[in-house]
Each structure stands twice: as C-alpha cells, then as structure tokens.
Design a protein around this motif. Structure first.
Motif, short mmCIF file in Angstrom:
data_model
loop_
_atom_site.label_atom_id
_atom_site.label_comp_id
_atom_site.label_asym_id
_atom_site.label_seq_id
_atom_site.Cartn_x
_atom_site.Cartn_y
_atom_site.Cartn_z
N THR A 22 59.90 45.05 17.62
CA THR A 22 58.58 45.65 17.41
C THR A 22 57.56 44.77 17.96
N SER A 23 57.19 43.81 17.69
CA SER A 23 56.34 42.65 17.67
C SER A 23 55.74 42.75 19.23
N THR A 24 57.27 43.09 20.16
CA THR A 24 56.75 42.20 22.00
C THR A 24 57.19 43.55 22.30
N THR A 25 57.49 44.76 22.00
CA THR A 25 57.49 46.15 22.45
C THR A 25 55.90 46.39 22.50
N MET A 26 54.86 46.41 20.90
CA MET A 26 54.03 46.51 20.99
C MET A 26 52.90 45.61 21.98
N MET A 27 53.19 44.31 22.16
CA MET A 27 51.86 43.43 23.44
C MET A 27 52.41 43.74 24.60
N THR A 28 53.53 43.84 24.97
CA THR A 28 53.71 44.75 26.11
C THR A 28 53.00 46.16 26.46
N VAL A 29 52.98 47.58 25.91
CA VAL A 29 52.17 48.15 25.55
C VAL A 29 50.61 47.55 25.79
N MET A 30 50.58 46.79 25.17
CA MET A 30 48.82 46.06 25.03
C MET A 30 48.24 45.07 26.02
N GLY A 31 49.50 44.61 26.74
CA GLY A 31 49.59 44.06 28.17
C GLY A 31 49.26 45.71 28.90
N ASP A 32 49.77 46.62 28.86
CA ASP A 32 50.11 47.83 30.10
C ASP A 32 48.21 48.21 29.64
N VAL A 33 48.06 48.60 28.61
CA VAL A 33 46.19 49.15 27.83
C VAL A 33 45.30 48.40 28.97
N LEU A 34 45.72 46.27 28.89
CA LEU A 34 44.64 45.26 28.96
C LEU A 34 44.75 46.09 30.82
N VAL A 35 45.69 46.14 31.91
CA VAL A 35 46.01 46.11 32.88
C VAL A 35 45.79 47.85 33.49
N VAL A 36 46.07 48.48 33.24
CA VAL A 36 45.61 49.65 33.30
C VAL A 36 44.22 50.27 33.51
N ASN A 37 43.59 49.30 32.41
CA ASN A 37 42.22 49.58 32.20
C ASN A 37 41.22 48.96 33.04
N THR A 38 41.73 47.84 33.42
CA THR A 38 41.80 47.26 34.79
C THR A 38 41.39 47.59 35.99
N MET A 39 42.88 47.93 36.79
CA MET A 39 42.11 48.11 37.49
C MET A 39 41.68 49.88 38.08
N LYS A 40 41.52 50.38 36.28
CA LYS A 40 40.18 51.81 36.58
C LYS A 40 38.59 51.03 36.88
N VAL A 41 37.93 49.74 36.60
CA VAL A 41 37.27 49.24 36.13
C VAL A 41 37.07 48.52 37.77
N THR A 42 37.75 48.49 37.96
CA THR A 42 37.65 47.51 39.58
C THR A 42 38.01 48.60 40.81
N GLN A 43 38.07 50.04 40.00
CA GLN A 43 38.95 50.11 41.01
C GLN A 43 39.61 50.65 41.89
N PHE A 44 41.08 49.55 41.99
CA PHE A 44 42.42 49.35 42.63
C PHE A 44 42.28 50.31 42.71
N SER A 45 42.60 50.12 44.47
CA SER A 45 43.34 51.30 45.47
C SER A 45 44.63 51.06 45.58
N ARG A 46 45.53 52.42 45.67
CA ARG A 46 46.27 51.48 46.73
C ARG A 46 47.67 51.09 48.02
N GLN A 47 45.98 51.57 48.44
CA GLN A 47 45.62 50.42 49.98
C GLN A 47 45.56 49.01 49.25
N GLN A 48 45.18 48.71 48.62
CA GLN A 48 44.77 47.29 47.90
C GLN A 48 46.88 47.10 47.48
N TYR A 49 46.81 47.63 46.33
CA TYR A 49 48.32 47.65 45.89
C TYR A 49 49.23 47.20 47.11
N ALA A 50 49.05 47.74 48.63
CA ALA A 50 49.76 47.59 49.51
C ALA A 50 49.62 46.13 50.09
N LEU A 51 48.59 45.66 50.06
CA LEU A 51 48.78 44.86 50.34
C LEU A 51 49.24 43.54 49.62
#
Length: 199
Positions: free
Chosen positions: A157-186
């Motif tokens: 359970t603890s590692t499941t929660m940590m994985t989700v919390m990591g996803d929260v950080l990654v996804v919202n950082t992408m939103k803040v930096t406006q990371f695009s599909r084109q940047q992902y492709a590079l």
C-alpha cells in the motif's frame, strides 16, 4: 482454501481507500515550484530511496526526464562511495521513506548538506513526525495506511501511494511548464509512445 477473487476485491478496496486519503496539502504546489526553479537555474531533480522506495524513486526520476525535467536517481548507499558527486548546487532532492527513519536516507541528507548546504529537500513519507520529515523543506505525507501484506510488513500500500504521489508531482509540473506533445516527442523517439507523440 483462499478465495482469490474476494481477496482481490479487499486489496483493491484497501489500496483505493489509502489513495483517497492521501492528504491534499499546499506542499505539492511548493514542491512543484522547487522542481521548476531547479530546472530554470540549471539544476535537476535528484530522487532517492532504499529498497522498494528506491524503485519508486527511480521510476519517478525517469518519468520526470521524459516530461521535461532533468532528473536522476541516486542510490543512497552508492552515494557514500562517490556517487554523491552527481549533486550540483541548484539541484533539489526528492527522498522517499515510508518510516522516515531509513538510515541510509537520513545519512544522505547530511552528506548532501555537507557538500552543498543550500540544497533543498522534498520528502515523501508515511511518518510526518519522523527524523527525515523534520529535516525536509517540504514534507508530503502519505495517509499512513497499513500495508495490505498479510504480515503488515511488505511495502505494498505504501509504495502504491508513493507512486500516485509521484504522478501528482509529474502531471502538475507538466501543466505548470506547459510541456507539449512536440517536446515529448523530442525526448521519446522509440516505441509506440514515440510514434504516437509524433502523430
């Protein structure tokens, strides 16, 4: 005889409840600001954890790399044998420890501070009153839910929660930096995702 289907339902329910009870705090916004500032200042995100937490920390680092944030996993034991040299002054560290007492991680904090006193630390832990939480700049607590392991010991359970919390950080950082599909492709040339990102 064990009813596997019933056990599965119970495990899914328990882990779902644990995820739903992760505290939603201002710490996430503060952590994302630190991560973005590190990148803008020429630094990177350095993740670390021991054992199963280390595997989650490594996954978080690789996910950040593919979404525009330079990141690397630092093994806490190897750090004591020279790998600490990966650190730079403008880095930020993300440390994972369910107990908040993991000896190697607590030692890593002091070693890193001895090298660069200005380093900032984000901690994901199941114990907000732990030694690691107290030396962090930002503490992101899990809900502290019990492990679904029948022994109550194996990180589940603890590692499941940590994985989700990591996803929260990654996804919202992408939103803040406006990371695009084109940047992902590079950054992701191969495989299905690389092909899909270029469509």
């Amino acid at each position: 005889m064990i009813d596997i289907k019933q056990s599965m339902r119970e495990i899914l329910a328990a882990e779902s409840r644990a995820i739903e009870n992760i505290p939603v705090t201002d710490g996430y916004e503060d952590a994302i600001k630190l991560i973005v500032e590190a990148k803008n200042n020429g630094g990177k995100l350095v993740t670390s954890g021991m054992g199963k937490c280390g595997q989650i920390a490594e996954n978080i680092a690789t996910t950040f790399c593919s979404t525009g944030i330079p990141a690397v996993f630092l093994h806490p034991s190897e750090a004591q044998h020279g790998d600490l040299g990966i650190l730079q002054p403008h880095d930020v560290m993300l440390l994972l420890s369910n107990s908040g007492k993991t000896n190697e991680i607590v030692a890593l904090v002091q070693l890193a501070k001895d090298l660069y006193p200005e380093l900032r630390f984000i901690v994901i832990t199941g114990n907000a009153d732990s030694p690691l939480a107290k030396v962090s700049d930002i503490c992101l607590p899990t809900s502290g839910a019990p492990e679904v392991c029948p022994l109550g010991l194996t990180p589940t359970t603890s590692t499941t929660m940590m994985t989700v919390m990591g996803d929260v950080l990654v996804v919202n950082t992408m939103k803040v930096t406006q990371f695009s599909r084109q940047q992902y492709a590079l950054r992701h040339h191969g495989g299905y995702l690389g092909e899909k990102s270029r469509q």
